[in-house]
Design an enzyme around this catalytic site. Structure first.
Site, PDB file in Angstrom:
ATOM      1  N   ALA A 179       0.758  -1.168   0.053  1.00 28.86           N
ATOM      2  CA  ALA A 179      -0.043  -0.070  -0.098  1.00 28.86           C
ATOM      3  C   ALA A 179       0.830   1.243   0.036  1.00 28.86           C
ATOM      4  CB  ALA A 179      -1.153   0.044   1.178  1.00 28.86           C
ATOM      5  N   ASP A 180       1.978   1.257   0.735  1.00 28.68           N
ATOM      6  CA  ASP A 180       2.780   2.515   0.712  1.00 28.68           C
ATOM      7  C   ASP A 180       3.579   2.676  -0.656  1.00 28.68           C
ATOM      8  OD1 ASP A 180       3.530   3.084   3.757  1.00 28.68           O
ATOM      9  OD2 ASP A 180       2.888   1.325   3.785  1.00 28.68           O
ATOM     10  N   MET A 181       4.000   1.571  -1.216  1.00 25.97           N
ATOM     11  CA  MET A 181       4.696   1.736  -2.430  1.00 25.97           C
ATOM     12  C   MET A 181       3.635   2.259  -3.652  1.00 25.97           C
ATOM     13  SD  MET A 181       7.770   0.832  -2.156  1.00 25.97           S
ATOM     14  CE  MET A 181       8.885  -0.431  -0.946  1.00 25.97           C
TER      15      MET A 181
END
Length: 415
Positions: A179-181
């Site tokens: 999700a962060d990437m």
């Protein structure tokens, strides 16, 4: 360890890129904000990481073999200023840096920036050309906005984990900061669009980047499919709810091969390659919809053929016949694969601690103004003095902040 086959590169501090001259002030922590600012740093932007004292960005604590491997990769091409955000004079330091910046990246819990005296109203009034990328788990608005928002939480709440996993098994989270990437890439793209608007109208804007929003967006037409069927899609492991054959199959030598025959022509080509041309006209397998309805049988037929052969033999046949298939690689396979090496997907760069380290090359690949490696990830506070001097502070004022402990500084060589 064997000698590396990766292409070696050196840092080129003076190389210009398409974002040269852009100043990015990055107050974010961990992955999403760092991913966003990395895209800009790789293409020439001056990215100033303002890291909290005493330990810096928590990404530095993600270690393997005693080394901050995530920081070494995602901190490259950036500068580090170490700051006690609650220290005397810290707000004045931040305001000096904001005044010089084109872009501000932050990932505090919503409301924190306002408590610091740098809320949206202040930023819009005092720095009208500033673009502010606000990264959070659940967004700046909504009932969950004030909740802490780590990627793991939104990977669960987005529906991703419920879709991921073996049929009949438990939900499965990704083994990386997915999700962060994804959000970091969205964030960098949003900044570029906001810069385009600023070029046209002269003013910046706020970007509300929610990890939850980003994760939902990559799951496809989930809401529409649910409306049409009335049921959530079941977990199918490595299979697909929408195409067949699409799966991972074990070879005789214990390796795995992935196949995605999602187009009719590719499915027919596969059936011919495994000696089952009859499947092309068999009403159970003739169309993609038929194959999805009989997915277990299709997988069994394809899997039995693959399971009787070693990976090299299977890939030899599939490559010759133009089958859309690929071996499942581990990092051991990747470091020996000539395509990865020749294309320079991973490069070997100098490192003060380890001599040299492999890392992914800047992406995407631009023909005229490609990304570059200008400097290694900095040590905490390595650039504090130079950054504050560039903001207009005198050497005496900087020294006073360091003496008070508001700013941390080191002139050690970068690693």
């Amino acid at each position: 360890m064997a000698e590396s086959a990766w292409k070696t590169v050196d840092y080129t501090p003076d190389v210009r890129g398409p974002l040269t001259g852009l100043v990015v002030l990055d107050l974010s922590r961990l992955v999403a904000g760092n991913m966003a600012s990395l895209q800009m740093a790789d293409f020439g932007a001056e990215v100033i990481k303002v890291e909290p004292l005493p330990d810096g960005d928590p990404l530095r604590a993600w270690k393997q073999g005693g080394q901050s491997t995530f920081w070494k990769v995602y901190g490259r091409n950036k500068k580090s200023l170490a700051l006690d955000f609650r220290g005397e004079g810290a707000l004045q330091v931040l305001k000096r840096l904001v005044a010089r910046a084109d872009v501000l990246v932050e990932s505090f819990r919503p409301g924190t920036l306002e408590k610091m005296g740098l809320g949206e109203e202040v930023l819009r009034r005092d720095y009208p050309r500033l673009i502010v990328l606000r990264v959070s788990g659940f967004g700046q608005s909504g009932p969950y906005s004030r909740r802490p928002g780590f990627g793991t939480l939104v990977e669960g709440m987005s529906g991703f984990a419920q879709r991921n996993g073996e049929a009949g098994g438990d939900p499965l989270l990704p083994p990386l900061a997915l999700a962060d990437m994804i959000s970091g890439l969205y964030g960098a793209n949003a900044v570029m669009m906001a810069l385009r608007v600023r070029d046209q109208v002269g003013t910046g804007q706020m970007i509300d980047l929610s990890l939850l929003d980003a994760m939902v967006s990559v799951l496809g037409p989930e809401a529409l499919d649910y409306r049409l069927t009335g049921s959530p899609k079941p977990r199918v492991g490595n299979g697909s709810n929408t195409s067949s054959p699409r799966n991972v199959y074990r070879t005789k030598d214990g390796q795995f091969i992935a196949i995605s025959a999602s187009i009719q022509r590719t499915a027919e080509r596969l059936f011919r390659a495994i000696g089952r041309e009859d499947m092309i006209t068999d009403p159970r397998y003739a169309t993609n919809a038929d194959r999805v309805a009989h997915r277990p049988e299709v997988d069994a037929i394809v899997g039995d053929w693959i399971g009787a052969r070693n990976r090299e033999e299977v890939m030899g046949v599939f490559t010759e016949q133009g089958i859309t298939a690929a071996p499942l690689y581990s990092i051991e396979d990747i470091v020996a694969d000539p395509h990865f090496i020749e294309r320079g997907i991973i490069v070997e760069a100098p490192d003060a601690d380890l001599g040299s380290i492999p890392m992914h090359a800047p992406l995407p690949r631009l023909t005229e103004t490609p990304g570059s490696l200008r400097c290694p990830a900095p040590r905490l506070g390595q650039d504090s003095r130079a950054i504050l001097k560039a903001s207009g502070m005198s050497a005496g004022a900087v020294g006073e902040l360091i003496e008070k402990g508001t700013v941390g500084a080191t002139e050690e060589v970068a690693a």
